[in-house]
Design a protein around this motif. Structure first.
Motif, PDB file in Angstrom:
ATOM      1  N   GLU A  29      -1.929  77.914  59.557  1.00  0.00           N
ATOM      2  CA  GLU A  29      -3.192  78.631  59.747  1.00  0.00           C
ATOM      3  C   GLU A  29      -3.882  78.202  61.037  1.00  0.00           C
ATOM      4  O   GLU A  29      -4.338  79.040  61.819  1.00  0.00           O
ATOM      5  CB  GLU A  29      -4.113  78.382  58.552  1.00  0.00           C
ATOM      6  CG  GLU A  29      -5.464  79.063  58.671  1.00  0.00           C
ATOM      7  CD  GLU A  29      -6.377  78.761  57.500  1.00  0.00           C
ATOM      8  OE1 GLU A  29      -7.581  79.046  57.612  1.00  0.00           O
ATOM      9  OE2 GLU A  29      -5.886  78.240  56.470  1.00  0.00           O
ATOM     10  N   ARG A  30      -3.950  76.880  61.277  1.00  0.00           N
ATOM     11  CA  ARG A  30      -4.679  76.388  62.440  1.00  0.00           C
ATOM     12  C   ARG A  30      -3.925  76.629  63.749  1.00  0.00           C
ATOM     13  O   ARG A  30      -4.539  76.883  64.788  1.00  0.00           O
ATOM     14  CB  ARG A  30      -4.960  74.882  62.299  1.00  0.00           C
ATOM     15  CG  ARG A  30      -5.838  74.492  61.130  1.00  0.00           C
ATOM     16  CD  ARG A  30      -7.216  75.171  61.186  1.00  0.00           C
ATOM     17  NE  ARG A  30      -8.156  74.576  60.251  1.00  0.00           N
ATOM     18  CZ  ARG A  30      -8.236  74.862  58.969  1.00  0.00           C
ATOM     19  NH1 ARG A  30      -7.392  75.745  58.456  1.00  0.00           N
ATOM     20  NH2 ARG A  30      -9.139  74.288  58.191  1.00  0.00           N
ATOM     21  N   LEU A  31      -2.594  76.544  63.722  1.00  0.00           N
ATOM     22  CA  LEU A  31      -1.823  76.611  64.957  1.00  0.00           C
ATOM     23  C   LEU A  31      -1.316  78.010  65.277  1.00  0.00           C
ATOM     24  O   LEU A  31      -1.177  78.369  66.453  1.00  0.00           O
ATOM     25  CB  LEU A  31      -0.629  75.656  64.879  1.00  0.00           C
ATOM     26  CG  LEU A  31      -0.967  74.172  64.733  1.00  0.00           C
ATOM     27  CD1 LEU A  31       0.296  73.349  64.483  1.00  0.00           C
ATOM     28  CD2 LEU A  31      -1.694  73.654  65.969  1.00  0.00           C
ATOM     29  N   SER A  85       8.757  82.412  58.634  1.00  0.00           N
ATOM     30  CA  SER A  85      10.052  82.745  59.228  1.00  0.00           C
ATOM     31  C   SER A  85       9.954  82.970  60.733  1.00  0.00           C
ATOM     32  O   SER A  85      10.939  82.812  61.458  1.00  0.00           O
ATOM     33  CB  SER A  85      10.628  83.992  58.557  1.00  0.00           C
ATOM     34  OG  SER A  85       9.775  85.114  58.751  1.00  0.00           O
ATOM     35  N   GLU A  86       8.768  83.319  61.215  1.00  0.00           N
ATOM     36  CA  GLU A  86       8.570  83.501  62.656  1.00  0.00           C
ATOM     37  C   GLU A  86       8.476  82.164  63.378  1.00  0.00           C
ATOM     38  O   GLU A  86       8.761  82.077  64.583  1.00  0.00           O
ATOM     39  CB  GLU A  86       7.299  84.320  62.907  1.00  0.00           C
ATOM     40  CG  GLU A  86       7.311  85.723  62.323  1.00  0.00           C
ATOM     41  CD  GLU A  86       5.974  86.415  62.502  1.00  0.00           C
ATOM     42  OE1 GLU A  86       5.580  86.634  63.675  1.00  0.00           O
ATOM     43  OE2 GLU A  86       5.304  86.720  61.491  1.00  0.00           O
ATOM     44  N   ILE A  87       8.084  81.117  62.665  1.00  0.00           N
ATOM     45  CA  ILE A  87       7.953  79.790  63.271  1.00  0.00           C
ATOM     46  C   ILE A  87       9.294  79.065  63.281  1.00  0.00           C
ATOM     47  O   ILE A  87       9.580  78.271  64.192  1.00  0.00           O
ATOM     48  CB  ILE A  87       6.900  78.959  62.517  1.00  0.00           C
ATOM     49  CG1 ILE A  87       5.571  79.718  62.426  1.00  0.00           C
ATOM     50  CG2 ILE A  87       6.681  77.607  63.187  1.00  0.00           C
ATOM     51  CD1 ILE A  87       4.531  79.042  61.551  1.00  0.00           C
ATOM     52  N   ALA A 100       4.255  74.559  68.560  1.00  0.00           N
ATOM     53  CA  ALA A 100       5.486  74.385  67.782  1.00  0.00           C
ATOM     54  C   ALA A 100       5.828  72.903  67.643  1.00  0.00           C
ATOM     55  O   ALA A 100       6.311  72.464  66.585  1.00  0.00           O
ATOM     56  CB  ALA A 100       6.634  75.132  68.443  1.00  0.00           C
ATOM     57  N   ASP A 101       5.585  72.115  68.699  1.00  0.00           N
ATOM     58  CA  ASP A 101       5.802  70.670  68.615  1.00  0.00           C
ATOM     59  C   ASP A 101       4.888  70.052  67.564  1.00  0.00           C
ATOM     60  O   ASP A 101       5.301  69.194  66.777  1.00  0.00           O
ATOM     61  CB  ASP A 101       5.525  70.000  69.967  1.00  0.00           C
ATOM     62  CG  ASP A 101       6.510  70.406  71.047  1.00  0.00           C
ATOM     63  OD1 ASP A 101       7.630  70.807  70.705  1.00  0.00           O
ATOM     64  OD2 ASP A 101       6.138  70.322  72.238  1.00  0.00           O
ATOM     65  N   MET A 102       3.640  70.491  67.543  1.00  0.00           N
ATOM     66  CA  MET A 102       2.685  69.962  66.573  1.00  0.00           C
ATOM     67  C   MET A 102       3.093  70.354  65.155  1.00  0.00           C
ATOM     68  O   MET A 102       3.039  69.536  64.234  1.00  0.00           O
ATOM     69  CB  MET A 102       1.276  70.460  66.902  1.00  0.00           C
ATOM     70  CG  MET A 102       0.748  69.950  68.238  1.00  0.00           C
ATOM     71  SD  MET A 102      -0.795  70.760  68.737  1.00  0.00           S
ATOM     72  CE  MET A 102      -1.933  70.080  67.535  1.00  0.00           C
ATOM     73  N   TYR A 103       3.517  71.597  64.982  1.00  0.00           N
ATOM     74  CA  TYR A 103       3.954  72.062  63.662  1.00  0.00           C
ATOM     75  C   TYR A 103       5.163  71.256  63.195  1.00  0.00           C
ATOM     76  O   TYR A 103       5.222  70.811  62.038  1.00  0.00           O
ATOM     77  CB  TYR A 103       4.293  73.552  63.728  1.00  0.00           C
ATOM     78  CG  TYR A 103       4.682  74.163  62.407  1.00  0.00           C
ATOM     79  CD1 TYR A 103       3.718  74.690  61.558  1.00  0.00           C
ATOM     80  CD2 TYR A 103       6.015  74.229  62.009  1.00  0.00           C
ATOM     81  CE1 TYR A 103       4.063  75.276  60.339  1.00  0.00           C
ATOM     82  CE2 TYR A 103       6.377  74.798  60.800  1.00  0.00           C
ATOM     83  CZ  TYR A 103       5.395  75.325  59.973  1.00  0.00           C
ATOM     84  OH  TYR A 103       5.756  75.887  58.772  1.00  0.00           O
ATOM     85  N   PRO A 138      15.297  76.298  56.153  1.00  0.00           N
ATOM     86  CA  PRO A 138      16.542  75.554  56.400  1.00  0.00           C
ATOM     87  C   PRO A 138      16.330  74.342  57.295  1.00  0.00           C
ATOM     88  O   PRO A 138      16.954  73.292  57.083  1.00  0.00           O
ATOM     89  CB  PRO A 138      17.438  76.598  57.069  1.00  0.00           C
ATOM     90  CG  PRO A 138      16.917  77.917  56.600  1.00  0.00           C
ATOM     91  CD  PRO A 138      15.436  77.731  56.472  1.00  0.00           C
ATOM     92  N   PHE A 139      15.444  74.467  58.289  1.00  0.00           N
ATOM     93  CA  PHE A 139      15.203  73.330  59.181  1.00  0.00           C
ATOM     94  C   PHE A 139      14.608  72.152  58.420  1.00  0.00           C
ATOM     95  O   PHE A 139      15.056  71.012  58.549  1.00  0.00           O
ATOM     96  CB  PHE A 139      14.251  73.738  60.314  1.00  0.00           C
ATOM     97  CG  PHE A 139      13.878  72.585  61.209  1.00  0.00           C
ATOM     98  CD1 PHE A 139      14.689  72.220  62.269  1.00  0.00           C
ATOM     99  CD2 PHE A 139      12.726  71.835  60.977  1.00  0.00           C
ATOM    100  CE1 PHE A 139      14.366  71.130  63.076  1.00  0.00           C
ATOM    101  CE2 PHE A 139      12.391  70.758  61.775  1.00  0.00           C
ATOM    102  CZ  PHE A 139      13.213  70.404  62.829  1.00  0.00           C
ATOM    103  N   TRP A 140      13.584  72.445  57.618  1.00  0.00           N
ATOM    104  CA  TRP A 140      12.889  71.375  56.885  1.00  0.00           C
ATOM    105  C   TRP A 140      13.814  70.741  55.850  1.00  0.00           C
ATOM    106  O   TRP A 140      13.820  69.529  55.656  1.00  0.00           O
ATOM    107  CB  TRP A 140      11.640  71.951  56.229  1.00  0.00           C
ATOM    108  CG  TRP A 140      10.580  70.951  55.888  1.00  0.00           C
ATOM    109  CD1 TRP A 140      10.468  69.667  56.350  1.00  0.00           C
ATOM    110  CD2 TRP A 140       9.464  71.154  55.023  1.00  0.00           C
ATOM    111  NE1 TRP A 140       9.355  69.058  55.827  1.00  0.00           N
ATOM    112  CE2 TRP A 140       8.717  69.961  55.008  1.00  0.00           C
ATOM    113  CE3 TRP A 140       9.024  72.229  54.261  1.00  0.00           C
ATOM    114  CZ2 TRP A 140       7.558  69.812  54.250  1.00  0.00           C
ATOM    115  CZ3 TRP A 140       7.862  72.092  53.517  1.00  0.00           C
ATOM    116  CH2 TRP A 140       7.137  70.899  53.511  1.00  0.00           C
ATOM    117  N   THR A 141      14.627  71.564  55.187  1.00  0.00           N
ATOM    118  CA  THR A 141      15.563  71.053  54.191  1.00  0.00           C
ATOM    119  C   THR A 141      16.560  70.088  54.826  1.00  0.00           C
ATOM    120  O   THR A 141      16.825  69.000  54.307  1.00  0.00           O
ATOM    121  CB  THR A 141      16.314  72.219  53.520  1.00  0.00           C
ATOM    122  OG1 THR A 141      15.375  73.092  52.894  1.00  0.00           O
ATOM    123  CG2 THR A 141      17.289  71.708  52.474  1.00  0.00           C
TER     124      THR A 141
END
Length: 479
Positions: free
Chosen positions: A298-300, A308-310, A354-357, A395-398
């Motif tokens: 929400e913030r970024l 899915s867009e991130i 994206a780096d912060m996320y 998938p990335f986080w997993t």
């Protein structure tokens, strides 16, 4: 047999309708509509009404034989003898009692005594301290009944204020060894005047009342099983109740639950000791997980951006990311500092959103890995780890979780393990096997760690721990 499972979770009402003869099942879910921005303090009658409405839709025209219930650990509402609500329900994210808890934690002897008696830490999430705080605010406890949302749902549906040991084990009021309400804890906290629900066996049922039957569109008299906690029921749902089994759920909050033969207590008081409906659990939980990811999106990126867009913006090859301490909602395990606050460190002007996320995702995983190291130091390595929750949608986080932990994990084949666990408890209570092909036929997936990433993440975890230790409440490094 047709079983209707009703769950009031942290954010949503959920139902599962299951026919044990045909194996057919149907799941419905709907986010609760709540008043105001603070969703940690809610109208318990509104939550009950919304759950019943979803249950009516799920069971329309179906001859239900048994109703089973699931809810959250750590909630609290006070009701009068006629079950009229006196206070709003304070769910686990509510930390109104943090100052009172901090005062109590200053007494090291009491803190250890309380932990050893109840398996719970001195922390604002627990109903024990929420009750003490309410009394400190001028609320009269005498003669009033302290319930969580799931137990109130059961009482509304049956007219009986009853719960079971598994749900009660997360209250801070139950003896970890005695498995009864602890009168000494109540006396020490000055809350002995409050009434507590009757403790029943996990297989105990009471008949559905005529009023509740009207709300659900069902016949009265259908047996209703005492409610269980979603965390403990997830253990049952994923068939992870044998000693050495660990479930690892990453939803709104994060939790690691280790099935043990006996209650297990950390010398550092970094873990908790509760009960699943089928045995002892040694665990650790964090308040910041999916809720921190929601905050970051929400913030970024804004609410209109889909996760899915991130995902394509994330990369395991990135280095020198900002460190994120995921304590926006205070800290539970391992430090239990409910007054701790979160945020970014080592943030540079070159860092993108994206780096912060991605830093948020890593910080959450490092916090849970910190918990994992405490749990394994106490109980040894688990024989299996079952991963579940919203993390699986990324998938990335997993993969990040497996890489940081350096352990192969099963990916839960159940999309709704807590309500499946409630259904399994209903089958057991009815004298039927808890296993069923509808739940157990699928082969669980597996996620393996990438050995070449372990050294990098070990270094990043060390950086996280350094910032964690420097920013603890009371540290001179905090300005």
């Amino acid at each position: 047999m047709i079983i209707l499972a009703l769950e009031s979770s942290t954010t949503s009402a959920k139902t599962l309708l299951f026919d044990s003869d045909t194996g057919r099942l149907a799941v419905r879910s709907r986010r609760f509509e709540v008043e105001g921005p603070d969703t940690s303090v809610r109208d318990p009658d509104a939550i009950y009404t919304q759950l019943m409405a979803l249950g009516r839709e799920a069971a329309a025209g179906v001859p239900v034989d048994l109703i089973v219930l699931s809810g959250t650990w750590h909630g609290l509402t006070l009701v009068d003898e006629d079950l009229r609500v006196v206070t709003r329900v304070r769910e686990w994210p509510d930390t109104s009692a943090q100052d009172l808890s901090a005062r109590e934690r200053a007494d090291a002897d009491f803190t250890w005594w309380f932990y050893e008696r109840t398996g719970c830490m001195v922390n604002a999430i627990y109903p024990a301290f929420k009750l003490a705080w309410l009394q400190e605010q001028g609320m009269a406890l005498g003669g009033r009944l302290a319930l969580d949302q799931a137990t109130l749902n059961f009482a509304r549906m049956t007219g009986e204020a009853s719960t079971n040991v598994s749900l009660a084990s997360g209250s801070g009021l139950l003896g970890a060894e005695s498995l009864g309400w602890d009168a000494e804890v109540l006396q020490r906290l000055g809350i002995s005047d409050v009434r507590l629900p009757e403790l029943r066996d996990a297989s105990y049922t009471a008949p559905l009342s005529p009023d509740a039957a009207v709300l659900l569109g069902l016949r009265s008299g259908i047996p209703v099983l005492t409610p269980g906690p979603d965390g403990g029921l997830s253990q049952v749902g994923d068939r992870a109740t044998e000693p050495g089994d660990m479930t690892f759920s990453m939803g709104t909050s994060g939790a690691l639950r280790f099935a043990t033969r006996h209650p297990s207590f950390s010398p550092a008081m970094s873990t908790w000791s509760y009960r699943s409906p089928l045995g002892a659990l040694s665990g650790a939980a964090t308040s910041g997980c999916g809720n921190c990811v929601d905050w970051a999106r929400e913030r970024l990126f804004g609410l209109t951006t889909d996760y899915s867009e991130i995902e394509p913006l994330l990369s395991s090859e990135k280095k020198d990311l900002p460190v994120f301490l995921p304590f926006l909602f205070g800290e539970r395990s391992p430090g239990w500092q409910d007054q701790r606050r979160g945020g970014f460190l080592d943030l540079k002007p070159t860092h993108s959103r994206a780096d912060m996320y991605q830093g948020v995702l890593e910080g959450i995983v490092f916090s849970l890995y910190h918990c994992f190291k405490e749990l394994t130091a106490l109980n040894g390595m688990p024989r299996r780890i079952v991963l579940s929750g919203g993390v699986l949608s990324s998938p990335f986080w997993t993969q990040l979780v497996a890489d940081v932990f350096g352990a192969e994990m099963e990916v839960s084949a159940l999309q709704h393990s807590s309500v499946v666990g409630a259904v399994r408890m209903g089958l057991l209570a009815s004298g039927l096997p808890a296993e069923h092909v509808a739940f157990d036929d699928a082969t669980p997936g597996r996620i393996a760690p990438r050995a070449e990433r372990k050294a990098h993440y070990d270094g990043e975890f060390a950086r996280y721990l350094d910032h964690y230790s420097q920013t603890r409440p009371g540290s001179r490094a905090v300005r």
